[in-house]
Design a protein around this motif. Structure first.
Motif, PDB file in Angstrom:
ATOM      1  N   GLN A 145      -5.229   6.589   6.736  1.00 26.28           N
ATOM      2  CA  GLN A 145      -4.092   7.513   6.752  1.00 26.28           C
ATOM      3  C   GLN A 145      -2.945   6.966   7.602  1.00 26.28           C
ATOM      4  O   GLN A 145      -1.767   7.116   7.259  1.00 26.28           O
ATOM      5  N   GLN A 166      -8.394   2.719  -1.433  1.00 28.39           N
ATOM      6  CA  GLN A 166      -7.185   2.426  -0.680  1.00 28.39           C
ATOM      7  C   GLN A 166      -7.193   1.091   0.069  1.00 28.39           C
ATOM      8  O   GLN A 166      -6.144   0.425   0.138  1.00 28.39           O
ATOM      9  N   TYR A 191       1.521   0.162  -1.967  1.00 24.40           N
ATOM     10  CA  TYR A 191       1.393   1.270  -1.019  1.00 24.40           C
ATOM     11  C   TYR A 191       1.545   2.620  -1.716  1.00 24.40           C
ATOM     12  O   TYR A 191       0.812   3.564  -1.414  1.00 24.40           O
ATOM     13  N   ALA A 223      -1.220   3.480   6.078  1.00 21.52           N
ATOM     14  CA  ALA A 223      -0.437   3.696   4.856  1.00 21.52           C
ATOM     15  C   ALA A 223       1.048   3.830   5.154  1.00 21.52           C
ATOM     16  O   ALA A 223       1.896   3.439   4.342  1.00 21.52           O
ATOM     17  N   HIS A 224       1.398   4.396   6.304  1.00 22.24           N
ATOM     18  CA  HIS A 224       2.799   4.629   6.656  1.00 22.24           C
ATOM     19  C   HIS A 224       3.285   3.693   7.766  1.00 22.24           C
ATOM     20  O   HIS A 224       4.446   3.280   7.755  1.00 22.24           O
ATOM     21  N   GLU A 241      -1.351   5.597  -1.876  1.00 21.65           N
ATOM     22  CA  GLU A 241      -1.181   6.979  -1.436  1.00 21.65           C
ATOM     23  C   GLU A 241      -1.599   7.971  -2.522  1.00 21.65           C
ATOM     24  O   GLU A 241      -1.955   9.109  -2.218  1.00 21.65           O
TER      25      GLU A 241
END
Length: 317
Positions: free
Chosen positions: A295, A66, A55, A298-299, A59
């Motif tokens: 986006q 990605q 990860y 990713a989190h 980023e």
């Protein structure tokens, strides 16, 4: 960094990993809890370490690469979670397969949003759905648009097209829920039938009030997980509910991201011409949806999987 994510970093040592696994295995009453905790602590620790590294690398790289990094990062974190509940994982080599397949693509007029993914009977996907979330998979195949429609952070892009897929019905830490009455037309249900439909996915209902605009209810305790048919917005903590009957699915959001990332990683690896054109020419609506999803995932996925581990301690966030 929230407490759950910090906890995932804390577990990256032999001592903390073994102690945590021993706690997990005693909770599931495994007779060999101490032995298995020592046997599995290194694999558990490295699954977490590799997942976080994938990860972090994702980023720092361009969106072009990605999907591969996020997909394999997700796989490692899922395997770490599985080791907390399945001391003998993987029980067979069939579990090492992905558990899903993408259809053969047509070179002309290909649309990511309309592409479908199919679920297989064996492999990682059905295995973690069963053992992490205890959920049957509510479909044999699903379009990418149908999956994106269930992610709250994606909903604004659908709104820009006048095609909203979700509606806010509450907040993560509140027991109060409000469903717009116009949902009844979309679901083809009476108010009482609608309440019966949703109550199977809710804590016990304390009361219901219905007027011309809203179906209001209070439940015994708040919904706190990103578990369909209710989905959580990571930044606002708002609780979202599908506007249309076809999107009413009992599916955890981790399952949704896995399917999307699998398909995107396959495109990234094997559909070189289409994938390259997507980022150079940005020919259609696929591009903003894919970019925004990358986006978000990713989190959100590391956070959701960190929560899975933190909840096993018996503590709350």
């Amino acid at each position: 960094m929230d407490i759950a994510y910090l906890f995932m970093s804390y577990l990256q040592s032999q001592q903390t990993a073994q102690t945590f696994l021993y706690h997990c295995y005693t909770q599931i009453e495994d007779e060999d809890a101490e032995i298995k905790s020592y046997e599995n602590c290194n694999a558990f620790m490295y699954y977490l370490d590799h997942g976080i590294h994938f990860y972090r690398q994702g980023e720092q790289t361009e969106p072009f690469m990605q999907p591969i990094l996020y997909y394999y990062g997700m796989i490692h974190l899922i395997k770490a979670c599985l080791l907390t509940k399945r001391p003998n994982y993987p029980e067979s080599t069939s579990l090492l397969a992905h558990g899903v397949t993408a259809r053969k693509r047509k070179k002309k007029n290909y649309s990511f949003m309309n592409d479908e993914i199919k679920v297989q009977h064996n492999g990682l996907f059905p295995y973690f759905c069963e053992h992490l979330y205890k959920q049957p998979i509510p479909f044999a195949k699903r379009t990418m648009q149908g999956l994106l429609a269930l992610i709250p952070e994606i909903n604004p892009l659908f709104i820009f097209q006048n095609q909203a897929k979700l509606v806010v019905v509450g907040k993560q830490y509140s027991p109060l829920l409000e469903f717009p009455v116009n949902l009844l037309d979309n679901y083809h249900l009476t108010d009482q039938a609608f309440i019966r439909r949703v109550e199977a996915y809710l804590p016990p209902i304390k009361y219901v009030d219905i007027d011309k605009q809203m179906i209001r209810m209070e439940v015994a305790y708040p919904i706190t997980e990103a578990n369909g048919p209710f989905f959580m917005h990571q930044q606002t903590n708002e609780l979202y509910f599908p506007l249309d009957r076809e999107n009413f699915l009992p599916i955890h959001e981790v399952m949704i991201h896995y399917l999307l990332l699998y398909n995107l990683s396959m495109l990234c690896r094997y559909e070189t011409e289409w994938w390259g054109d997507l980022f150079v020419n940005k020919p259609d609506i696929d591009f903003p949806f894919i970019l925004h999803f990358l986006q978000i995932t990713a989190h959100k996925i590391p956070s959701l999987l960190a929560d899975e581990l933190w909840q096993l301690t018996g503590n709350s966030k």
